[in-house]
Scaffold this motif. Sequence first.
Motif, PDB file in Angstrom:
ATOM      1  N   UNK A 134      40.565 -36.681  -4.919  1.00  0.00           N
ATOM      2  CA  UNK A 134      40.581 -37.489  -3.709  1.00  0.00           C
ATOM      3  C   UNK A 134      39.375 -37.309  -2.815  1.00  0.00           C
ATOM      4  N   UNK A 135      38.477 -36.390  -3.155  1.00  0.00           N
ATOM      5  CA  UNK A 135      37.264 -36.193  -2.379  1.00  0.00           C
ATOM      6  C   UNK A 135      36.197 -37.204  -2.745  1.00  0.00           C
ATOM      7  N   UNK A 136      35.265 -37.438  -1.825  1.00  0.00           N
ATOM      8  CA  UNK A 136      34.185 -38.402  -2.039  1.00  0.00           C
ATOM      9  C   UNK A 136      32.861 -37.761  -1.664  1.00  0.00           C
ATOM     10  N   UNK A 137      31.881 -37.894  -2.543  1.00  0.00           N
ATOM     11  CA  UNK A 137      30.515 -37.453  -2.272  1.00  0.00           C
ATOM     12  C   UNK A 137      29.606 -38.656  -2.356  1.00  0.00           C
ATOM     13  N   UNK A 138      29.024 -39.058  -1.203  1.00  0.00           N
ATOM     14  CA  UNK A 138      28.036 -40.134  -1.153  1.00  0.00           C
ATOM     15  C   UNK A 138      26.658 -39.505  -0.984  1.00  0.00           C
ATOM     16  N   UNK A 139      25.795 -39.708  -1.955  1.00  0.00           N
ATOM     17  CA  UNK A 139      24.447 -39.146  -1.889  1.00  0.00           C
ATOM     18  C   UNK A 139      23.451 -40.269  -1.629  1.00  0.00           C
ATOM     19  N   UNK A 140      22.801 -40.200  -0.448  1.00  0.00           N
ATOM     20  CA  UNK A 140      21.841 -41.223  -0.044  1.00  0.00           C
ATOM     21  C   UNK A 140      20.399 -40.740  -0.153  1.00  0.00           C
ATOM     22  N   UNK A 141      20.194 -39.446  -0.095  1.00  0.00           N
ATOM     23  CA  UNK A 141      18.846 -38.905  -0.140  1.00  0.00           C
ATOM     24  C   UNK A 141      18.883 -37.411  -0.336  1.00  0.00           C
ATOM     25  N   UNK A 142      17.682 -36.816  -0.346  1.00  0.00           N
ATOM     26  CA  UNK A 142      17.569 -35.391  -0.611  1.00  0.00           C
ATOM     27  C   UNK A 142      17.553 -35.106  -2.096  1.00  0.00           C
ATOM     28  N   UNK A 143      17.478 -33.823  -2.410  1.00  0.00           N
ATOM     29  CA  UNK A 143      17.446 -33.384  -3.802  1.00  0.00           C
ATOM     30  C   UNK A 143      18.554 -32.371  -4.048  1.00  0.00           C
ATOM     31  N   UNK A 144      19.072 -32.371  -5.263  1.00  0.00           N
ATOM     32  CA  UNK A 144      19.965 -31.311  -5.739  1.00  0.00           C
ATOM     33  C   UNK A 144      19.325 -30.794  -7.014  1.00  0.00           C
ATOM     34  N   UNK A 145      18.839 -29.573  -6.977  1.00  0.00           N
ATOM     35  CA  UNK A 145      18.013 -29.092  -8.093  1.00  0.00           C
ATOM     36  C   UNK A 145      18.196 -27.594  -8.293  1.00  0.00           C
ATOM     37  N   UNK A 146      18.108 -27.174  -9.565  1.00  0.00           N
ATOM     38  CA  UNK A 146      18.093 -25.750  -9.870  1.00  0.00           C
ATOM     39  C   UNK A 146      19.427 -25.056  -9.671  1.00  0.00           C
ATOM     40  N   UNK A 158      26.259 -29.079 -12.755  1.00  0.00           N
ATOM     41  CA  UNK A 158      25.802 -28.706 -11.415  1.00  0.00           C
ATOM     42  C   UNK A 158      26.539 -29.524 -10.359  1.00  0.00           C
ATOM     43  N   UNK A 159      26.866 -30.783 -10.685  1.00  0.00           N
ATOM     44  CA  UNK A 159      27.768 -31.601  -9.875  1.00  0.00           C
ATOM     45  C   UNK A 159      29.023 -31.810 -10.701  1.00  0.00           C
ATOM     46  N   UNK A 160      30.160 -31.325 -10.208  1.00  0.00           N
ATOM     47  CA  UNK A 160      31.414 -31.416 -10.968  1.00  0.00           C
ATOM     48  C   UNK A 160      32.389 -32.289 -10.197  1.00  0.00           C
ATOM     49  N   UNK A 161      32.766 -33.428 -10.793  1.00  0.00           N
ATOM     50  CA  UNK A 161      33.707 -34.368 -10.193  1.00  0.00           C
ATOM     51  C   UNK A 161      35.037 -34.185 -10.913  1.00  0.00           C
ATOM     52  N   UNK A 162      36.032 -33.620 -10.219  1.00  0.00           N
ATOM     53  CA  UNK A 162      37.273 -33.233 -10.895  1.00  0.00           C
ATOM     54  C   UNK A 162      38.495 -33.626 -10.081  1.00  0.00           C
ATOM     55  N   UNK A 163      39.576 -33.945 -10.783  1.00  0.00           N
ATOM     56  CA  UNK A 163      40.839 -34.258 -10.127  1.00  0.00           C
ATOM     57  C   UNK A 163      40.987 -35.737  -9.835  1.00  0.00           C
ATOM     58  N   UNK A 164      42.206 -36.225  -9.869  1.00  0.00           N
ATOM     59  CA  UNK A 164      42.487 -37.656  -9.739  1.00  0.00           C
ATOM     60  C   UNK A 164      41.848 -38.246  -8.488  1.00  0.00           C
ATOM     61  N   UNK A 165      41.065 -39.302  -8.700  1.00  0.00           N
ATOM     62  CA  UNK A 165      40.474 -40.026  -7.581  1.00  0.00           C
ATOM     63  C   UNK A 165      39.206 -39.430  -7.005  1.00  0.00           C
ATOM     64  N   UNK A 166      38.752 -38.297  -7.526  1.00  0.00           N
ATOM     65  CA  UNK A 166      37.473 -37.744  -7.054  1.00  0.00           C
ATOM     66  C   UNK A 166      36.357 -38.731  -7.382  1.00  0.00           C
ATOM     67  N   UNK A 167      35.441 -38.940  -6.415  1.00  0.00           N
ATOM     68  CA  UNK A 167      34.432 -39.994  -6.559  1.00  0.00           C
ATOM     69  C   UNK A 167      33.059 -39.482  -6.160  1.00  0.00           C
ATOM     70  N   UNK A 168      32.072 -39.820  -7.001  1.00  0.00           N
ATOM     71  CA  UNK A 168      30.672 -39.527  -6.691  1.00  0.00           C
ATOM     72  C   UNK A 168      29.911 -40.837  -6.681  1.00  0.00           C
ATOM     73  N   UNK A 169      29.404 -41.238  -5.492  1.00  0.00           N
ATOM     74  CA  UNK A 169      28.577 -42.437  -5.343  1.00  0.00           C
ATOM     75  C   UNK A 169      27.149 -42.003  -5.071  1.00  0.00           C
ATOM     76  N   UNK A 170      26.235 -42.406  -5.924  1.00  0.00           N
ATOM     77  CA  UNK A 170      24.827 -42.042  -5.742  1.00  0.00           C
ATOM     78  C   UNK A 170      24.025 -43.285  -5.406  1.00  0.00           C
ATOM     79  N   UNK A 171      23.450 -43.306  -4.183  1.00  0.00           N
ATOM     80  CA  UNK A 171      22.664 -44.435  -3.702  1.00  0.00           C
ATOM     81  C   UNK A 171      21.169 -44.133  -3.673  1.00  0.00           C
ATOM     82  N   UNK A 172      20.819 -42.860  -3.705  1.00  0.00           N
ATOM     83  CA  UNK A 172      19.416 -42.458  -3.645  1.00  0.00           C
ATOM     84  C   UNK A 172      19.298 -40.962  -3.835  1.00  0.00           C
ATOM     85  N   UNK A 173      18.067 -40.467  -3.672  1.00  0.00           N
ATOM     86  CA  UNK A 173      17.827 -39.051  -3.885  1.00  0.00           C
ATOM     87  C   UNK A 173      17.653 -38.722  -5.352  1.00  0.00           C
TER      88      UNK A 173
END
Length: 300
Positions: A134-146, A158-173
């Motif tokens: 049920x959590x949401x991660x919206x990534x608009x900018x920045x870096x995730x590295x290493x 390194x990015x783990x999307x787990x559990x019913x309805x968990x959402x990762x939206x990547x718009x940039x970065x």
Amino acid sequence: ANFGVAAGDVGKLYSGHVHCICGGSIPSGTKLADGSVHTCQNVVYKAASSISNVSANTNVYLTQNVTLGGQITMKGAYTYNLCLNGHTITAFEGKRVMMVAKGGTLNLTDCNEKPGMLTGGTQAWGAGVNINAGGVFNMFGGKISGNKCLENSGGIGAIYVQGAGATFNMYGGSISGGMTKNNGGNVYISTDCVFNMYGGEITAGSAGEAGDCVYVNSAKCKVTVAGNVILPDVYVTVDPANVLTVDTTAAAFTGSVQLTSPLNDKGILVDMTCDSTFFADAALGTLNIGSQWNEAEQNF
């Protein structure tokens, strides 16, 4: 899609650090791949020289680089708007960077021309950002590295999307340099989760088994890739009882998608159209790929 504060705050003049949570990366009026229209709205960010757990709706921007004393945990269904402002958050030794709790929303952006990053996470599951049910991660900018998942058991994404309805939206970065001994170096999408990639880059991951950049465990997963993206590989393990959609019809998409069946010799049900196909740098045009069930052979 409106990524701002309450309507009563829109249009006010503020002093200090103010911008839309997209960091200016998405112009107002832009139609997103999900059909919604983006409207930029002002968010007032408060200065922060350190980062702690999130127990309320929070808007912060970094004034300096930060080394954590433990993982950042969102402790409830809160919205956390975080602008890196060109600075770096380094994980505490042996810990991930951030955990998004059930129902919580993390909006990560960076308005600086030289973007900061989330780095240094070490954890068995989701060393960078772990998004719970049920959590949401919206990534608009920045870096995730290493960020590294190097335990023999676990070691997922390194990015783990787990559990019913968990959402990762990547718009940039950008996401890069994720490492695991198992599946999904940079991003791992688990059962009944959503991954939408509308922009940005996911590159240079390393997985000991499969999915250097993105690994999809496709039981009830929904994956959309649409827009101007860089994504060298997507590895999809297909559950025959469920439906997976990888939509690149609106994308300036360069990369590969690999589909595999957990049933091995049973094959896989495929109905796919590639409207721009090249072989040895020669244009082949539209390629249709399909399969059907062979009752006599009991396979696709």
